[in-house]
Design a protein around this motif. Structure first.
Motif, PDB file in Angstrom:
ATOM      1  N   UNK A 288       1.028  -1.323  -0.023  1.00  0.00           N
ATOM      2  CA  UNK A 288       0.026   0.080   0.081  1.00  0.00           C
ATOM      3  C   UNK A 288       1.043   1.285   0.145  1.00  0.00           C
ATOM      4  N   UNK A 289       0.380   1.997  -0.587  1.00  0.00           N
ATOM      5  CA  UNK A 289       1.243   3.635  -0.621  1.00  0.00           C
ATOM      6  C   UNK A 289       0.176   4.697  -0.663  1.00  0.00           C
ATOM      7  N   UNK A 290       0.505   5.953  -0.071  1.00  0.00           N
ATOM      8  CA  UNK A 290      -0.288   7.085   0.099  1.00  0.00           C
ATOM      9  C   UNK A 290       0.696   8.161  -0.125  1.00  0.00           C
ATOM     10  N   UNK A 291      -0.108   9.177  -0.689  1.00  0.00           N
ATOM     11  CA  UNK A 291       0.474  10.622  -0.695  1.00  0.00           C
ATOM     12  C   UNK A 291      -0.607  11.539  -0.757  1.00  0.00           C
ATOM     13  N   UNK A 292      -0.020  12.787   0.073  1.00  0.00           N
ATOM     14  CA  UNK A 292      -0.759  13.944   0.135  1.00  0.00           C
ATOM     15  C   UNK A 292      -0.152  15.183  -0.291  1.00  0.00           C
ATOM     16  N   UNK A 293      -0.446  16.368  -0.825  1.00  0.00           N
ATOM     17  CA  UNK A 293       0.162  17.315  -1.285  1.00  0.00           C
ATOM     18  C   UNK A 293      -0.793  18.499  -1.007  1.00  0.00           C
ATOM     19  N   UNK A 294      -0.067  19.691  -0.774  1.00  0.00           N
ATOM     20  CA  UNK A 294      -0.925  20.857  -0.316  1.00  0.00           C
ATOM     21  C   UNK A 294      -0.665  21.486  -1.812  1.00  0.00           C
ATOM     22  N   UNK A 295      -1.871  22.047  -2.235  1.00  0.00           N
ATOM     23  CA  UNK A 295      -1.850  23.220  -3.499  1.00  0.00           C
ATOM     24  C   UNK A 295      -0.695  24.270  -3.259  1.00  0.00           C
ATOM     25  N   UNK A 296       0.272  24.571  -3.936  1.00  0.00           N
ATOM     26  CA  UNK A 296       1.135  25.796  -3.611  1.00  0.00           C
ATOM     27  C   UNK A 296       1.574  26.091  -4.927  1.00  0.00           C
ATOM     28  N   UNK A 297       2.342  27.151  -4.852  1.00  0.00           N
ATOM     29  CA  UNK A 297       3.079  27.557  -6.111  1.00  0.00           C
ATOM     30  C   UNK A 297       2.087  27.857  -7.394  1.00  0.00           C
ATOM     31  N   UNK A 298       1.277  28.941  -7.190  1.00  0.00           N
ATOM     32  CA  UNK A 298       0.335  28.995  -8.118  1.00  0.00           C
ATOM     33  C   UNK A 298       0.813  29.425  -9.474  1.00  0.00           C
ATOM     34  N   UNK A 299       2.084  29.862  -9.527  1.00  0.00           N
ATOM     35  CA  UNK A 299       2.615  30.235 -10.964  1.00  0.00           C
ATOM     36  C   UNK A 299       3.753  28.935 -11.423  1.00  0.00           C
ATOM     37  N   UNK A 300       3.452  28.041 -10.619  1.00  0.00           N
ATOM     38  CA  UNK A 300       4.295  26.630 -11.024  1.00  0.00           C
ATOM     39  C   UNK A 300       4.171  26.368 -12.763  1.00  0.00           C
ATOM     40  N   UNK A 301       5.138  26.105 -13.381  1.00  0.00           N
ATOM     41  CA  UNK A 301       5.173  25.655 -14.564  1.00  0.00           C
ATOM     42  C   UNK A 301       5.080  24.253 -14.979  1.00  0.00           C
ATOM     43  N   UNK A 302       3.672  24.039 -14.630  1.00  0.00           N
ATOM     44  CA  UNK A 302       3.168  22.397 -14.533  1.00  0.00           C
ATOM     45  C   UNK A 302       3.261  21.940 -15.950  1.00  0.00           C
ATOM     46  N   UNK A 303       3.190  22.410 -17.199  1.00  0.00           N
ATOM     47  CA  UNK A 303       3.393  21.997 -18.465  1.00  0.00           C
ATOM     48  C   UNK A 303       4.818  21.464 -18.627  1.00  0.00           C
TER      49      UNK A 303
ATOM     50  N   UNK B  90     -11.751  13.123   1.478  1.00  0.00           N
ATOM     51  CA  UNK B  90     -12.027  13.839   2.845  1.00  0.00           C
ATOM     52  C   UNK B  90     -11.124  14.571   3.180  1.00  0.00           C
ATOM     53  N   UNK B  91      -9.901  14.810   2.593  1.00  0.00           N
ATOM     54  CA  UNK B  91      -8.852  15.870   3.085  1.00  0.00           C
ATOM     55  C   UNK B  91      -9.238  17.320   2.969  1.00  0.00           C
ATOM     56  N   UNK B  92      -8.717  17.917   3.575  1.00  0.00           N
ATOM     57  CA  UNK B  92      -8.935  19.697   3.764  1.00  0.00           C
ATOM     58  C   UNK B  92      -8.865  20.090   2.360  1.00  0.00           C
ATOM     59  N   UNK B  93      -9.632  21.045   1.892  1.00  0.00           N
ATOM     60  CA  UNK B  93      -9.689  21.718   0.717  1.00  0.00           C
ATOM     61  C   UNK B  93      -8.447  22.180  -0.101  1.00  0.00           C
ATOM     62  N   UNK B  94      -7.351  22.534   0.760  1.00  0.00           N
ATOM     63  CA  UNK B  94      -6.273  23.062   0.143  1.00  0.00           C
ATOM     64  C   UNK B  94      -5.438  21.662  -0.270  1.00  0.00           C
ATOM     65  N   UNK B  95      -5.606  20.763   0.081  1.00  0.00           N
ATOM     66  CA  UNK B  95      -4.986  19.504  -0.216  1.00  0.00           C
ATOM     67  C   UNK B  95      -5.477  18.695  -1.371  1.00  0.00           C
ATOM     68  N   UNK B  96      -4.685  17.517  -1.773  1.00  0.00           N
ATOM     69  CA  UNK B  96      -5.225  16.491  -2.507  1.00  0.00           C
ATOM     70  C   UNK B  96      -4.328  15.319  -2.005  1.00  0.00           C
ATOM     71  N   UNK B  97      -5.077  14.299  -1.979  1.00  0.00           N
ATOM     72  CA  UNK B  97      -4.459  13.112  -1.487  1.00  0.00           C
ATOM     73  C   UNK B  97      -4.784  11.799  -2.361  1.00  0.00           C
ATOM     74  N   UNK B  98      -4.305  10.731  -2.432  1.00  0.00           N
ATOM     75  CA  UNK B  98      -4.385   9.435  -3.255  1.00  0.00           C
ATOM     76  C   UNK B  98      -3.735   8.389  -2.375  1.00  0.00           C
TER      77      UNK B  98
END
Length: 240
Positions: free
Chosen positions: A117-132, A216-224
């Motif tokens: 099993x594996x899990x990860x959580x990240x907070x949404x940061x770096x609004x100007x991140x060059x995601x592409x 169910x995580x907090x709105x500023x986060x995403x998890x899987x």
């Protein structure tokens, strides 16, 4: 931990996810530090930035408390071993599998039995991140193309959804980044347990795993979370 006095039933295909906030008073931080093994305390002492040191201490103590809840032992008595690529396991012969992830001031622990099993959580940061550019460098071609089709304002959230789902999967495999983030493809659009679309261009290999979001995580986060086989149920608990 105040959620329950008795360890809940844990079985194969059933996941237990525990969520906590990584904040504490000075006295609470000291108590958490005392739960750590000497090697963990030494690692904590090497962190120069206080908030990073605090979050490491609290996350590690949280993991020990959760595991002790299931093992019915003191948190200090939980012992670990590590796989070839550094994934932690319980040192004894228990069939409990677990994984920890933390980001900023939140931590997640997942447990199951008899399956990786594996899990990860990240907070949404770096609004100007060059995601592409990051996607082109690290993700599969299909994932990069999917991001490119989105409006610019939607790409950051989609990127983080991809990232957490990919991290959860490679952590579940036990191989970490050595597996190669571009060797498999996940979906940021699905909210079920079929988010792993292909592994090494094979949909058949992907069906050996379950992968999906923790909603169910907090709105500023995403998890899987990801695990071998199927997921019949996920029990989510938030504790102080």
């Amino acid at each position: 931990m105040t959620q329950t006095e008795q360890a809940p039933l844990l079985s194969k295909h059933i996941l237990h996810v525990w969520d906590t906030e990584l904040t504490a008073t000075e006295s609470e931080l000291l108590l958490a530090y005392q739960l750590l093994a000497p090697a963990e305390q030494q690692k904590a002492n090497r962190f120069v930035i206080a908030i990073i040191r605090q979050r490491y201490i609290l996350a590690t103590a949280f993991l020990r408390r959760i595991l002790s809840h299931y093992l019915e032992c003191a948190p200090q008595d939980v012992c670990f071993r590590w796989g070839v690529y550094g994934k932690p396991y319980l040192a004894d012969d228990t069939n409990i599998q677990f994984n920890l992830s933390h980001s900023h001031d939140r931590a997640l622990v997942v447990l199951t039995r008899d399956q990786e099993v594996g899990i990860d959580i990240e907070r949404y940061v770096a609004r100007h991140l060059d995601v592409l550019s990051l996607a082109d460098r690290f993700f599969s071609r299909e994932e990069s193309c999917a991001l490119l089709t989105l409006p610019a304002e939607d790409r950051l959230i989609a990127f983080y959804r991809l990232w957490t789902r990919k991290e959860a999967f490679i952590k579940a495999t036990g191989q970490g980044l050595s597996f190669g983030l571009n060797n498999f493809t996940v979906s940021f659009q699905r909210d079920d347990w079929d988010c792993l679309l292909s592994v090494e261009d094979s949909a058949k290999l992907a069906r050996r795993w379950a992968l999906g979001p923790i909603l169910q995580v907090e709105p500023d986060y995403t998890a899987a979370v990801s695990t071998q086989g199927v997921i019949q149920a996920v029990h989510y608990n938030r504790v102080k």
